[in-house]
Scaffold this active site. Sequence first.
Site, mmCIF file in Angstrom:
data_model
loop_
_atom_site.group_PDB
_atom_site.id
_atom_site.type_symbol
_atom_site.label_atom_id
_atom_site.label_comp_id
_atom_site.label_asym_id
_atom_site.label_seq_id
_atom_site.Cartn_x
_atom_site.Cartn_y
_atom_site.Cartn_z
ATOM 1 N N PHE A 198 2.455 9.413 4.138
ATOM 2 C CA PHE A 198 3.821 9.577 4.585
ATOM 3 C C PHE A 198 4.808 8.697 3.829
ATOM 4 C CE2 PHE A 198 1.323 10.877 8.323
ATOM 5 C CZ PHE A 198 1.855 12.135 8.497
ATOM 6 N N LYS A 231 5.150 0.477 8.157
ATOM 7 C CA LYS A 231 4.861 1.798 7.603
ATOM 8 C C LYS A 231 6.156 2.597 7.573
ATOM 9 C CE LYS A 231 0.045 2.175 9.125
ATOM 10 N NZ LYS A 231 -0.937 3.024 9.853
ATOM 11 N N GLU A 286 5.422 4.459 1.827
ATOM 12 C CA GLU A 286 4.899 3.156 1.432
ATOM 13 C C GLU A 286 4.700 2.257 2.656
ATOM 14 O OE1 GLU A 286 7.095 2.600 -2.854
ATOM 15 O OE2 GLU A 286 8.322 2.776 -1.060
ATOM 16 N N GLY A 319 0.836 -1.192 0.000
ATOM 17 C CA GLY A 319 0.000 0.000 0.000
ATOM 18 C C GLY A 319 0.868 1.238 0.000
ATOM 19 N N ASP A 367 -12.851 7.929 13.842
ATOM 20 C CA ASP A 367 -12.878 7.526 12.434
ATOM 21 C C ASP A 367 -13.132 6.028 12.326
ATOM 22 O OD1 ASP A 367 -12.781 7.851 9.707
ATOM 23 O OD2 ASP A 367 -10.605 7.640 9.587
#
Length: 953
Positions: A601, A622, A603, A597, A715
Amino acid sequence: MRAWVQFCLIYIFSGHSHLTLPCSVVLWRCSLSCCMPPFILNGSQLYTYSVCNVGEHEQDNWLRTTFIQRRPSASRVFVELQFIVRDCNSFDGSSLTCKETFNLFSSESDADIGTSFRKGQFKKVATIAPDEITSRNELRINTETRVVESLSRKGFYLAFQDIGACMALLSVRVYYKTCPATVKSLAAFPETVAGGGVNQALREVAGACVENAVSEEPPRIYCTVDGEWVVPVGQCQCMPGYEAVNDTCRDCQPGFFKAFVSNDACELCPVNTKLLSSGALLCPCAEDFYRAPDDPTTGPCSGLPSAPRELVATTTQLAAGKLQLSWSPPEDTGGRSDISYSVECRRCEGTACQPCGEKVRLEPASTGLMDTRVAVSELEPHLNYTFTVEAHSGVSLFASQGLPRSNRPPSTSTLTTPPKVTSMRLDERSLTSLSLSWAVAPRRLMPQPTRYKLTYRKKDDNLDVTTYTVLILEKSSVQISDLSPGTAYLFRVQALSPEGSPGGSSIEDEFETLTEGKEDAVEIHVIIITDVSFLLFRRRNSHSRQGPEDTYFSSSEQLKPLKTYVDPHTYEDPNMAILKFASEIHPSHVTKQKVIGAGEFGEVYRGILKAPGRKEGAVAIKTLKPGYSEKQRQDFLSEASIMGQFSHQNIIRLEGVVTKFKHAMIVTEYMENGALDKYLKDRDGEMPSFQLVGMMYGIAAGMKYLSDMSYVHRDLAARNILVNNNLECKVSDFGLSRVLEDDPEGTYTTSGGKIPIRWTAPEAIAYRKFTSASDVWSFGIVMWEVMAFGERPYWDMSNCEVMKAINEAFRLPAPMDCPSAVYQLMLQCWLQDRSKRPRFPDIVSLLDKLLRSPESLKAIADFDPRVSIRLPSTSGSDGSPFRSVAEWLESIKMSQYSENFTCAGVVTMDQVLQMKNVDIKNIGVRLPGHLKRIAYSILGLKDQTSTLSVFAV
């Protein structure tokens, strides 16, 4: 950006002689001409391919393009059609096979086959239906665009099939999208055909840094299928002497410099430096100014400090031969803060002076002093001592290289020590008086007048009531009256220097007045007082009490802190939050394997964590892209500061962070099945209600844990729930702003930030009141997403329409086959009054009961389309019912079943409205998701037809 394709249309065959005219026209955003004379539209002649055999049976007319060569990287092309379709109702009943649609086909080939044509070589792309129907009196031109995907051979043909429409084809335009040549983050990227290979949404493109820029890793970027650039990686930065201006690296202007590779602007040359011409890497020091060896080469230059000021000498202790030197800092420090001092001592007898050497002790040292005082001891009486104090800084070493010393004159002070009291004696005493005298050490220099300071007090153990009496005397004897009979007193004498400073002191002596009836006798008790300040300290603290804060530790219960979430943004230094809540991982223990993904910020990788003492396992990694700012780094790592506080099986687990090395990373557990919404979409209709409710239970359990910690997620959505191989659902994504920026259509911007409207409670939208109750509302939307197998909440409604509908008390309808008990819980989560919504402990309890009683899931909620706000494709684009089955199927993206309906004899919308689920299955619709979409639409059409009938009455 779009690239055009040039080709011709060739009329292939028709069963009717008046359409056999040969016709071949080059297309380049041009009109077509064949078969019909031109007509006038907006003052221009318009040529067309047309057919209108509505009075004859078995129409099957084809029109094919010439060979269209494909650019090797263009696997996805767009076909834009302009056409006219006449209303079948305008033929007054003379039409036998009138249609209002035609079909688009494609066929791939590695070579031009000329006029050879076989229908079997073509596959259907789409059924084309008009938005505007042309009547007898009004001409309406339609424009439709369709996509031909997964092209892999050297070229292809397009073909158009008419099966009985009265229509005219005006123009055909074939193009593919490209990401235009661009410069991003000082890296130039070439024009690139949009999209990657089959089922690949992103194409990775390598770039090159612009002139005078460099990058640690080759810059690259991703090109989306829509022709947009996203997620640049490997940021280029301007070389020393250059700054970023727009998309170039420009040399620094005169008077400015830049010493390092970065995208920072050139800086103004600091003070006391020379101003050079353009492109300067550094600014050298001006004359008589210097940089210390440890100073940064980009910092200002400084001069030598001036002399210290106000040098004075005072005594601080009672012991003889001790004093303290103190002074004020230089008036001019030369622009530096690293000022230190050195003290030089010289002893003089007469006119001869020499260094004191080790005979005099200076504490803490004679050089490298950071404070403006020094203690001096071991001084001899009757000698003159000269002390010189000199200021130094980091650039003082240049003074030893032949530089003038005029700018740093020494500060000196000549001190004469007072005489030392050697003994004290009692000359006479009475009941109320004492006569004392004392001797001093002999002087080797010329005697000077001396004064004395006499201090005395009663000898009393109770220091809290001690009273001192102080006398300044001009001679070495004294008579003290008004004393108490039979009482002991302690006396101390100090000689004063000519300047009035205390000098060496005597021992402290004890003398007692006469007691009535006793003979005069002299008793002397010598007491060495080493630290009077300690006694006074004890006195000040003798009445200390336990502070009110000490009561917190009065019981073991108060020692157990409540586990509560701590906002990392409350830390003055965000790095402290990282150290507190996340464990550091050495980058050598992390292996990146595959990109899964791309975020704001950087990949996201699938990888392996192999750390000492830990079992090797798969993780998600991340990364933070190069060239980040400190704020971006803090925003990136703040999510780890949040995750690190949680420990629950339904909350994504933080493995650790990499922060002490150049490339920051967040390492979490790896969830094999990815996001919940995509997982459900791929398994539409394949999972039973019991399993779906089990997933909801896991999400609710995680949210109960968060609410117990006083954490509000803000969220909560299916896209932020991750699923592992065991189908365990875990709440993730604790960085709200990043998610929202990835989906601007799903947010509503207010003065306080962005809000995901479709998932957010009304009070949070209106007043930004985010609580656990607003998370409960969002959980209700997640329940709907789960039961609807990842369907988008409120479908294609706009954000404004969603907010208006919610405020008017409309709620989402029950998904197909949704258990009634589950839908009732959704409605409870969506109560307008947030105080009446269930709490997460209540939700967990209810879902647990449903799972323990599977029979309770058998009662299915009624689907009533009238409670929905808008169902997908319940009418044509103008709000009227659909005119044909093909038009209706095309609108709900189910046109692949057109032949199924035709073969089953379902050719009118009235017949469609009579169909039930079993009828839909019988005509060949087997996939659960497709069955659901068609059934939904039919229910909506029934409701709309009923409403129109009521209006007609």
